[in-house]
Scaffold this motif. Structure first.
Motif, PDB file in Angstrom:
ATOM      1  N   GLY A  37     -21.882 -32.045 -48.230  1.00 36.69           N
ATOM      2  CA  GLY A  37     -22.493 -33.322 -48.590  1.00 36.69           C
ATOM      3  C   GLY A  37     -23.442 -33.831 -47.534  1.00 36.69           C
ATOM      4  N   ALA A  38     -23.071 -33.670 -46.256  1.00 35.65           N
ATOM      5  CA  ALA A  38     -23.952 -34.107 -45.172  1.00 35.65           C
ATOM      6  C   ALA A  38     -25.255 -33.330 -45.177  1.00 35.65           C
ATOM      7  N   LEU A  39     -25.180 -32.020 -45.427  1.00 36.48           N
ATOM      8  CA  LEU A  39     -26.400 -31.211 -45.442  1.00 36.48           C
ATOM      9  C   LEU A  39     -27.216 -31.468 -46.703  1.00 36.48           C
ATOM     10  N   VAL A  40     -26.563 -31.675 -47.826  1.00 39.98           N
ATOM     11  CA  VAL A  40     -27.288 -32.003 -49.061  1.00 39.98           C
ATOM     12  C   VAL A  40     -28.122 -33.266 -48.859  1.00 39.98           C
ATOM     13  N   ARG A  41     -27.552 -34.261 -48.221  1.00 37.03           N
ATOM     14  CA  ARG A  41     -28.305 -35.495 -47.958  1.00 37.03           C
ATOM     15  C   ARG A  41     -29.556 -35.195 -47.133  1.00 37.03           C
ATOM     16  N   GLN A  42     -29.421 -34.325 -46.147  1.00 38.82           N
ATOM     17  CA  GLN A  42     -30.572 -34.001 -45.311  1.00 38.82           C
ATOM     18  C   GLN A  42     -31.614 -33.197 -46.084  1.00 38.82           C
TER      19      GLN A  42
ATOM     20  N   GLU B 200     -27.635 -24.750 -53.423  1.00 38.25           N
ATOM     21  CA  GLU B 200     -27.301 -24.921 -54.836  1.00 38.25           C
ATOM     22  C   GLU B 200     -27.129 -26.394 -55.190  1.00 38.25           C
ATOM     23  N   ALA B 201     -26.338 -27.110 -54.394  1.00 35.05           N
ATOM     24  CA  ALA B 201     -25.950 -28.459 -54.776  1.00 35.05           C
ATOM     25  C   ALA B 201     -27.098 -29.459 -54.712  1.00 35.05           C
ATOM     26  N   ALA B 202     -28.030 -29.261 -53.788  1.00 33.09           N
ATOM     27  CA  ALA B 202     -29.116 -30.236 -53.636  1.00 33.09           C
ATOM     28  C   ALA B 202     -29.965 -30.347 -54.891  1.00 33.09           C
ATOM     29  N   ALA B 203     -30.013 -29.290 -55.701  1.00 33.49           N
ATOM     30  CA  ALA B 203     -30.811 -29.292 -56.933  1.00 33.49           C
ATOM     31  C   ALA B 203     -30.036 -29.827 -58.128  1.00 33.49           C
ATOM     32  N   ASP B 204     -28.760 -30.035 -57.974  1.00 37.11           N
ATOM     33  CA  ASP B 204     -27.885 -30.409 -59.090  1.00 37.11           C
ATOM     34  C   ASP B 204     -27.698 -31.920 -59.114  1.00 37.11           C
ATOM     35  N   PRO B 205     -28.208 -32.615 -60.141  1.00 40.70           N
ATOM     36  CA  PRO B 205     -28.095 -34.077 -60.165  1.00 40.70           C
ATOM     37  C   PRO B 205     -26.665 -34.576 -60.306  1.00 40.70           C
ATOM     38  N   THR B 206     -25.747 -33.703 -60.708  1.00 39.30           N
ATOM     39  CA  THR B 206     -24.343 -34.124 -60.830  1.00 39.30           C
ATOM     40  C   THR B 206     -23.573 -33.942 -59.526  1.00 39.30           C
ATOM     41  N   ALA B 207     -24.162 -33.249 -58.558  1.00 39.14           N
ATOM     42  CA  ALA B 207     -23.492 -33.002 -57.281  1.00 39.14           C
ATOM     43  C   ALA B 207     -23.942 -34.034 -56.250  1.00 39.14           C
ATOM     44  N   TYR B 208     -23.010 -34.642 -55.584  1.00 45.11           N
ATOM     45  CA  TYR B 208     -23.297 -35.610 -54.534  1.00 45.11           C
ATOM     46  C   TYR B 208     -24.352 -36.637 -54.989  1.00 45.11           C
ATOM     47  N   PRO B 209     -24.065 -37.369 -56.047  1.00 51.62           N
ATOM     48  CA  PRO B 209     -25.080 -38.279 -56.600  1.00 51.62           C
ATOM     49  C   PRO B 209     -25.499 -39.391 -55.646  1.00 51.62           C
ATOM     50  N   ASP B 210     -24.693 -39.675 -54.630  1.00 52.02           N
ATOM     51  CA  ASP B 210     -25.053 -40.720 -53.675  1.00 52.02           C
ATOM     52  C   ASP B 210     -25.856 -40.188 -52.489  1.00 52.02           C
ATOM     53  N   ALA B 211     -26.211 -38.901 -52.525  1.00 50.11           N
ATOM     54  CA  ALA B 211     -26.896 -38.277 -51.383  1.00 50.11           C
ATOM     55  C   ALA B 211     -28.405 -38.194 -51.572  1.00 50.11           C
ATOM     56  N   GLY B 212     -28.959 -38.927 -52.542  1.00 51.40           N
ATOM     57  CA  GLY B 212     -30.401 -38.922 -52.741  1.00 51.40           C
ATOM     58  C   GLY B 212     -30.814 -38.207 -54.008  1.00 51.40           C
ATOM     59  N   GLU B 213     -32.108 -38.263 -54.302  1.00 49.07           N
ATOM     60  CA  GLU B 213     -32.645 -37.627 -55.492  1.00 49.07           C
ATOM     61  C   GLU B 213     -32.587 -36.113 -55.374  1.00 49.07           C
ATOM     62  N   PRO B 214     -32.235 -35.406 -56.453  1.00 46.83           N
ATOM     63  CA  PRO B 214     -32.133 -33.943 -56.381  1.00 46.83           C
ATOM     64  C   PRO B 214     -33.441 -33.293 -55.918  1.00 46.83           C
ATOM     65  N   TRP B 215     -33.278 -32.207 -55.202  1.00 52.25           N
ATOM     66  CA  TRP B 215     -34.425 -31.425 -54.730  1.00 52.25           C
ATOM     67  C   TRP B 215     -34.054 -29.954 -54.766  1.00 52.25           C
ATOM     68  N   ALA B 216     -34.894 -29.139 -55.390  1.00 55.34           N
ATOM     69  CA  ALA B 216     -34.648 -27.703 -55.492  1.00 55.34           C
ATOM     70  C   ALA B 216     -35.402 -26.954 -54.404  1.00 55.34           C
ATOM     71  N   VAL B 217     -34.677 -26.500 -53.402  1.00 51.87           N
ATOM     72  CA  VAL B 217     -35.264 -25.591 -52.415  1.00 51.87           C
ATOM     73  C   VAL B 217     -35.619 -24.298 -53.142  1.00 51.87           C
ATOM     74  N   GLN B 218     -36.805 -23.764 -52.889  1.00 50.72           N
ATOM     75  CA  GLN B 218     -37.286 -22.644 -53.705  1.00 50.72           C
ATOM     76  C   GLN B 218     -36.843 -21.274 -53.200  1.00 50.72           C
ATOM     77  N   LYS B 219     -36.606 -21.151 -51.885  1.00 48.37           N
ATOM     78  CA  LYS B 219     -36.185 -19.859 -51.334  1.00 48.37           C
ATOM     79  C   LYS B 219     -35.206 -20.100 -50.191  1.00 48.37           C
ATOM     80  N   LEU B 220     -34.213 -19.232 -50.107  1.00 53.03           N
ATOM     81  CA  LEU B 220     -33.243 -19.261 -49.018  1.00 53.03           C
ATOM     82  C   LEU B 220     -33.219 -17.893 -48.354  1.00 53.03           C
TER      83      LEU B 220
END
Length: 313
Positions: free
Chosen positions: A116-121, A156-176
């Motif tokens: 969750g901390a990293l998703v917020r970042q 994975e989670a940062a792109a999912d609007p149902t994951a960590y909904p209080d951590a900001g607007e979803p964002w899909a990182v394109q490559k890992l």
């Protein structure tokens, strides 16, 4: 200048960003892209590896503060941004049997808390590309393995609007990517270059101790020899952790630039199309404005693993 893109590198401790992928970070920053290092822990339990500072009272009195100042100097040398995720160094357990990890350390933090901390970042910085360690942590330090786990999960989670909904607007990182730049192949190539020239190689001991590390299949090589000086300055900034007379600095930089002028990465996941040839740019194929629903971002489409799909979750 090309359009500014964003790269996030997830590291376990201050100094990891300067020994793994540092010249690539410096190159992208110099080219006008934004590069952010996320440091998961404060490195509080790191030993003083520079013999000249081993008994320095200021360092012994305030290791956490000293390491923060070192990190600021290293970030300035590389021209990058840096943030702390805020967890406590786990230390490197030694002995047989291994002692238990210290209570409250990063490796023992509940996974959902650390992710969750990293998703917020991620949602704040909105990187196009992320880098992290492989599933073995690069080497089996508990903080490196944990950094891998949370980076893959946050991708994975940062792109999912149902994951960590209080951590900001979803964002899909394109490559890992996994950063595999500190590899056995690289050290062996540098060792051979030294011996072929009749020079004493500083790497013989390293190879005998660590030459049995798993060998990764790099899928990207980023030319960055012009930024080796910035890398070296960043390493020296971590004065408690880097011996300036140690083996790494005994490699002539002109020979290194000739033999191994790049840093290597292994594509682990991608939400954009990728080819089968060796990439020379981590941003190849990314969409500068970001991905929309339907592009594998927020609509539930799974990202596509590359190669054998080792994801390490």
């Amino acid at each position: 200048m090309t359009e500014s893109l964003r790269l996030m590198a997830v590291h376990a401790h201050p100094d990891d960003e300067s020994s793994k992928g540092a010249a690539t970070s410096a190159r992208y920053a110099a080219e006008g892209h934004r590069v952010q290092v996320v440091t998961c822990t404060g490195g509080e339990r790191g030993d003083v590896l520079n013999p000249k500072l081993a008994h320095d009272p200021e360092i012994l009195r305030d290791m956490p503060g000293y390491r923060r100042r070192e990190m600021a100097a290293a970030a300035a040398a590389l021209g990058i941004e840096q943030v702390w995720l805020g967890f406590v160094d786990s230390g490197l357990p030694e002995g047989d049997p291994l002692p238990p990890l210290p209570e409250g350390c990063f490796a023992l933090v509940p996974l959902d808390v650390a992710v969750g901390a990293l998703v917020r970042q991620v949602r704040t910085f909105r990187p196009h590309v992320m880098t992290c360690y492989d599933e073995n942590g690069g080497y089996p330090h508990p903080d490196h393995v944990m950094s891998h786990r949370i980076a893959v999960a946050a991708y994975e989670a940062a792109a999912d609007p149902t994951a960590y909904p209080d951590a900001g607007e979803p964002w899909a990182v394109q490559k890992l990517y996994y950063d595999v730049s500190f590899s056995v192949d690289r050290i062996e190539a540098l060792d051979k270059a030294m011996t072929d020239r009749g020079l004493v190689s500083p790497f013989e001991g390293w190879i005998s101790r660590r030459g049995d590390r798993p060998r990764r299949r790099a899928t990207a090589r980023v030319e960055c020899a012009a930024y080796f000086p910035q890398r070296d300055d960043a390493l020296r900034a971590h004065a408690t952790q880097i011996d300036p007379d140690g083996f790494f600095f005994q490699m002539p930089r002109d020979i290194e630039a000739e033999v191994w002028p790049f840093e290597e990465f292994e594509l682990a996941r991608s939400r954009v199309e990728v080819g089968e040839t060796m990439e020379d740019d981590l941003f190849t194929g990314v969409v500068p404005e970001g991905l929309a629903a339907g592009d594998g971002a927020a609509d539930g489409v799974r990202s596509r693993p590359r190669g054998d799909g080792r994801l390490g979750l």
